[in-house]
Scaffold this active site. Structure first.
Site, PDB file in Angstrom:
ATOM      1  N   SER A 165       0.860  -1.184   0.000  1.00  0.00           N
ATOM      2  CA  SER A 165       0.000   0.000   0.000  1.00  0.00           C
ATOM      3  C   SER A 165       0.893   1.230   0.000  1.00  0.00           C
ATOM      4  O   SER A 165       2.048   1.178   0.454  1.00  0.00           O
ATOM      5  CB  SER A 165      -0.891   0.013   1.243  1.00  0.00           C
ATOM      6  N   TYR A 178      -2.120  -0.080  10.814  1.00  0.00           N
ATOM      7  CA  TYR A 178      -2.290  -0.455   9.408  1.00  0.00           C
ATOM      8  C   TYR A 178      -1.060  -0.052   8.617  1.00  0.00           C
ATOM      9  O   TYR A 178      -0.519  -0.859   7.844  1.00  0.00           O
ATOM     10  CB  TYR A 178      -3.536   0.197   8.796  1.00  0.00           C
ATOM     11  N   GLY A 209      -2.537   2.965  -4.210  1.00  0.00           N
ATOM     12  CA  GLY A 209      -3.146   4.043  -3.438  1.00  0.00           C
ATOM     13  C   GLY A 209      -4.624   3.768  -3.266  1.00  0.00           C
ATOM     14  O   GLY A 209      -5.035   2.624  -3.036  1.00  0.00           O
ATOM     15  N   PHE A 215     -12.884  -2.092   0.571  1.00  0.00           N
ATOM     16  CA  PHE A 215     -11.828  -1.847   1.551  1.00  0.00           C
ATOM     17  C   PHE A 215     -12.278  -0.862   2.636  1.00  0.00           C
ATOM     18  O   PHE A 215     -12.141  -1.118   3.836  1.00  0.00           O
ATOM     19  CB  PHE A 215     -10.577  -1.312   0.836  1.00  0.00           C
TER      20      PHE A 215
END
Length: 277
Positions: A165, A178, A209, A215
């Site tokens: 990520s 996270y 991104g 999600f």
């Protein structure tokens, strides 16, 4: 726990996984995708199936994965093996992946896709269970799956693709654990690449991104108002954009490995900066 299906005529029992092309029988490649019942995993399964690859698909949600499998088999005629388990469960991961049927062991690509974010809270207010779930899924789950199928990947001189990520590149406010798990994915990918170099195994980390999937709904625990606000005012990436990227990096020439790739929509500059016009 397992399901093998195909619309094709049966092949010899001692075969690997075959497809027919120009009246010749040729071996089809295999990709294993974790977290394949929705989002990036589902889109990637569809992309590879459209190109004739056979699929090992894992997920926690049996009913959702069954729909994905049935649709793919009907549309593309490839072979699939679906496995129902949670990557957080070390015992289940190894029981399923270490004991794959012989015809499914020639894995060319492992896509470590299973992952999630839970909560968007400052450090002092964050929920410990959320932290543990993210660590167990994003970090431990990736390690378990990689370790379980590594002998098969090494035998094929295959390719491990880890979904990271932009949160693994920069920490943002209220992202704390996270972001930490995705920084760990970045570090593990680098370590795998170095340690597996002598086996000629490729390792790629892809860092998306903002991608509009479920999600944010998961992150905000079903609060669709908060989830929708994440993508308001600009055009985010789609799951298919990432699937196309995964397809590309998995099919570079043998001597080429894309090590690390950050992909955002045009409106996003980094993990913390999005232009909403």
């Amino acid at each position: 726990y397992g399901h093998v299906g195909s619309n094709r005529p049966s092949e010899p029992s001692n075969a690997s996984i075959y497809s027919r092309s120009h009246n010749k029988i040729t071996m089809s490649k295999i990709i294993l995708i974790t977290g394949a019942s929705s989002g990036l995993g589902k889109a990637t399964a569809e992309k590879f199936a459209a190109e004739g690859w056979n699929l090992i698909l894992t997920a926690r949600r049996k009913e959702k994965l069954a729909v994905v499998v049935n649709d793919i088999e009907k549309k593309y005629g490839v072979k699939t093996l679906s496995l129902i388990f949670d990557v957080q469960d070390k015992k289940a991961v190894f029981e399923h992946l270490e004991k794959l049927p012989k015809e499914w062991q020639a894995i060319n690509v492992l896509l470590n896709n299973a992952g999630l974010a839970l909560g968007r809270d400052p450090f002092e207010e964050a929920n410990l269970e959320d932290w543990e779930t993210m660590i167990d899924t994003n970090l431990k789950g990736l390690l378990y799956a990689s370790k379980a199928v590594l002998p098969f990947i090494i035998a094929q001189k295959g390719h491990i693709i880890n979904i990271g990520s932009t949160a693994g590149k920069e920490v943002y406010k209220d992202g704390n654990v996270y972001c930490a798990t995705k920084h760990a994915v970045d570090a593990i990918s680098k370590a795998q690449r170095i340690d597996l170099l002598h086996h000629q195994v490729k390792v790629t980390a892809i860092h998306p991104g903002a991608v509009e999937t479920d999600f944010s709904i998961v992150r905000f625990k079903g609060d669709t108002t908060k989830a929708d606000a994440v993508y308001a005012g600009y055009t985010p990436l789609k799951a298919e954009d990432i699937a196309d990227t995964i397809w590309y990096v998995a099919n570079t020439p043998e001597h080429v490995c894309i090590n690390d790739l950050v992909i955002t929509c045009t409106a996003q500059g980094n993990s913390t900066t999005i232009f909403k016009g």
